[in-house]
Design an enzyme around this catalytic site. Structure first.
Site, mmCIF file in Angstrom:
data_model
loop_
_atom_site.group_PDB
_atom_site.id
_atom_site.type_symbol
_atom_site.label_atom_id
_atom_site.label_comp_id
_atom_site.label_asym_id
_atom_site.label_seq_id
_atom_site.Cartn_x
_atom_site.Cartn_y
_atom_site.Cartn_z
ATOM 1 N N SER A 279 0.757 -1.211 -0.360
ATOM 2 C CA SER A 279 0.098 0.041 0.042
ATOM 3 C C SER A 279 1.080 0.963 -0.743
ATOM 4 O O SER A 279 0.927 2.366 -1.082
ATOM 5 C CB SER A 279 -0.791 0.041 1.210
ATOM 6 O OG SER A 279 -1.876 -0.910 0.749
ATOM 7 N N ARG B 170 1.517 4.565 -3.242
ATOM 8 C CA ARG B 170 1.465 5.628 -3.172
ATOM 9 C C ARG B 170 2.541 6.650 -3.395
ATOM 10 O O ARG B 170 2.322 7.453 -3.348
ATOM 11 C CB ARG B 170 0.806 6.074 -1.582
ATOM 12 C CG ARG B 170 -1.121 5.672 -1.353
ATOM 13 C CD ARG B 170 -1.701 4.874 -0.074
ATOM 14 N NE ARG B 170 -2.696 4.869 0.300
ATOM 15 C CZ ARG B 170 -3.218 3.429 -0.028
ATOM 16 N NH1 ARG B 170 -2.111 2.127 -0.340
ATOM 17 N NH2 ARG B 170 -3.981 3.644 0.750
ATOM 18 N N ASP C 95 -6.551 -8.424 4.699
ATOM 19 C CA ASP C 95 -6.339 -9.176 3.196
ATOM 20 C C ASP C 95 -5.345 -9.829 4.274
ATOM 21 O O ASP C 95 -4.385 -11.485 3.518
ATOM 22 C CB ASP C 95 -5.165 -8.378 2.868
ATOM 23 C CG ASP C 95 -5.294 -6.815 1.656
ATOM 24 O OD1 ASP C 95 -6.274 -7.251 1.253
ATOM 25 O OD2 ASP C 95 -4.363 -6.151 1.894
HETATM 26 C C1 S3P Z 1 -5.539 -1.271 -0.159
HETATM 27 C C2 S3P Z 1 -7.271 -1.285 1.220
HETATM 28 C C3 S3P Z 1 -7.742 -2.484 0.781
HETATM 29 C C4 S3P Z 1 -6.565 -4.080 0.666
HETATM 30 C C5 S3P Z 1 -6.591 -3.423 -0.437
HETATM 31 C C6 S3P Z 1 -5.329 -2.450 -0.515
HETATM 32 C C7 S3P Z 1 -4.986 -0.304 -0.137
HETATM 33 O O1 S3P Z 1 -8.378 -2.726 0.010
HETATM 34 O O2 S3P Z 1 -7.286 -4.936 0.430
HETATM 35 O O3 S3P Z 1 -5.467 -5.087 -0.277
HETATM 36 O O4 S3P Z 1 -3.545 0.195 -0.537
HETATM 37 O O5 S3P Z 1 -5.906 1.282 0.072
HETATM 38 P P1 S3P Z 1 -9.942 -1.586 0.100
HETATM 39 O O6 S3P Z 1 -9.757 -0.296 0.730
HETATM 40 O O7 S3P Z 1 -10.793 -2.012 -1.446
HETATM 41 O O8 S3P Z 1 -10.544 -2.637 1.386
#
Ligand code: S3P
Length: 437
Positions: free
Chosen positions: A27, A31, A319
């Site tokens: 994540s 970003r 996750d």
């Molecule tokens: C993420 C948010 C989550 C997660 C994904 C990564 C992110 O998804 O499941 O692997 O980096 O913002 P959702 O926001 O759809 O729940």
């Protein structure tokens, strides 16, 4: 690529030990590419996750004119083009398997002066995109999805207007898409959340000098004239560490240490859930990596017991459920998860995929539309289809610590979307996994 011929052969084994470092947070890595790309000046990123998912984002930013150098896999230097410096890409932007890349890009691209098209692989093309498109349209973005899914067409040259969004799904991706669009919108953009979701976007925007007002259940920002380039240190991914936390809880009689794991409180549900099941996990806090908390984690084997997973922890461990289901199968008694319908729209339908795989290993499970009931007990060997989902594939490797026979795990190519070195890391601590292609 889903449907790949690559598979894992895993021999049963009941002891692991040692120490490892997991790769950078997925994540945070996505970003860093996006914000570094639209900042002014040079952003240095340390610990970038050079996995297929994050490389989709990196390549998309390159296609829009950002100069990006990777001196080694984890060290990335971006020459930001400024908030209004992105250029029209020559063709569709391919987000591969990455939902985060696609949904966050929708927010980033909604306010640009050019049109763009976002495409993905077979799994991503089945996933819902209206959840991000609909709130962006309220800001005057022009976006078409294809029956709610990719390809997504964004039409440039719109004047976005900030507004207040009441988030209907607990989704950090949707929240982040809105906030990124908010950078280009007139007035204030506000997101109201009914559940806590990961807050990496808020933290990183602040690191790039954007004032973000955060109060419980509410995030707001106003457009700014610039983002200031910065240095980003990416912590280890707790979602990758989760496989080894469960492995350690099942089989690290003498302990297992996982170094420099990101411990952002919006991500640590897996630690809370495993501890509630009786896991012995010790957290040794380290100095923060930028604005993200970091710790060394130490885990020892212990007897796990089934629990009812508190619903407020669902978004904080979203996750990690595939491997938590393996922990539940190895626990004494019953584990119940409800309120997790989101698992059905991840890289695969993770409730169905895990229910099917665990059933094949002889575990008693009962799927619900929004969760799963698992009765802990003995596990056999067998053949498992990961359905091209990285986290399903890795979760069943951990099941080998309790299985009575060998496991064959099919369609594992996509482990490279989040953890390219998973097999060597797993082998180094004692798991008997081999990859074949
Ligand atoms: C993420 C948010 C989550 C997660 C994904 C990564 C992110 O998804 O499941 O692997 O980096 O913002 P959702 O926001 O759809 O729940």
């Amino acid at each position: 690529m889903s449907g790949s011929t690559a598979f894992y052969q895993v021999e049963p084994h009941d002891r692991i030990h040692g120490e490892l470092r997991v790769p950078g947070d997925k994540s945070v890595s996505h970003r860093a590419m996006m914000l570094g790309g639209i900042a002014e000046g040079i952003t240095e990123v340390e610990g970038f996750l050079a996995s297929a998912d994050c490389l989709s984002t990196l390549n998309a930013m390159r296609q829009m004119g950002v100069a990006i150098e990777q001196s080694d896999a984890g060290r990335v230097r971006l020459t930001g083009v400024g908030l209004h410096g992105l250029q029209a890409p020559a063709g569709p932007l391919d987000m591969g398997n990455a939902g985060t890349a696609m949904r966050l890009s929708m927010g980033l691209l909604a306010g640009q002066g050019f049109d763009s098209v976002l495409v993905g692989d077979a799994s991503l093309t089945r996933r819902p995109m209206e959840r991000a498109a609909a709130p962006l349209r309220l800001m005057q973005a022009r976006i078409d999805t294809t029956n709610g899914r990719p390809p997504v067409h964004l039409y440039g040259g719109q004047s976005l207007i900030g507004c207040e969004h009441d988030l209907q799904v607990a989704s950090a991706q949707v929240k982040s898409a809105i906030l990124l669009a908010g950078l280009y919108a007139q007035g204030t953009t506000t997101v109201l959340e009914h559940a806590i979701t990961r807050d990496h976007t808020e933290r990183m925007l602040q690191a790039f000098g954007v004032p973000v007002a955060v109060t419980p259940g509410r995030v707001a920002l106003s457009s700014v004239s610039r983002l200031r380039a910065t240095r980003i240190e990416v912590p280890g991914d707790i979602s990758s560490a989760a496989f080894f936390l469960v492995a350690g809880a099942l089989a690290a009689t003498h302990g297992l240490i996982i170094r420099r794991v990101g411990m952002n409180p919006t991500r640590t549900g897996v630690v809370d859930i495993l501890r509630a099941m009786g896991a012995d996990i010790r957290v040794h806090a380290l100095p923060d990596a930028g604005r993200e908390p970091v710790a060394d984690l130490e885990v020892y084997a212990s007897e796990l017991r089934g629990i009812t997973i508190p619903e407020h922890l669902v978004p904080l461990a979203i996750d990690e459920f595939p491997v938590l289901f393996v922990a539940a199968a190895a626990a004494k008694g019953e584990t119940l998860l409800r309120g997790a319908a989101e698992l059905r729209v991840k890289e695969s339908d993770r409730i169905a995929a895990m229910a099917e795989g665990l059933t094949r290993l002889g575990v008693e499970v009962e799927p619900y539309p929004d969760g799963l009931r698992i009765v802990g007990g003995p596990m056999s060997g067998g053949e498992i289809d990961s359905l091209g989902d990285h986290r399903i594939a890795m979760a069943f490797v951990i099941a080998s610590l309790r299985a009575s026979g060998p496991l064959t795990i099919k369609d594992v190519e996509n482990v490279g979307t989040s953890y390219p070195d998973f097999v060597p890391a797993a082998r180094a601590v004692g798991l008997k996994v081999e990859r074949h292609s």
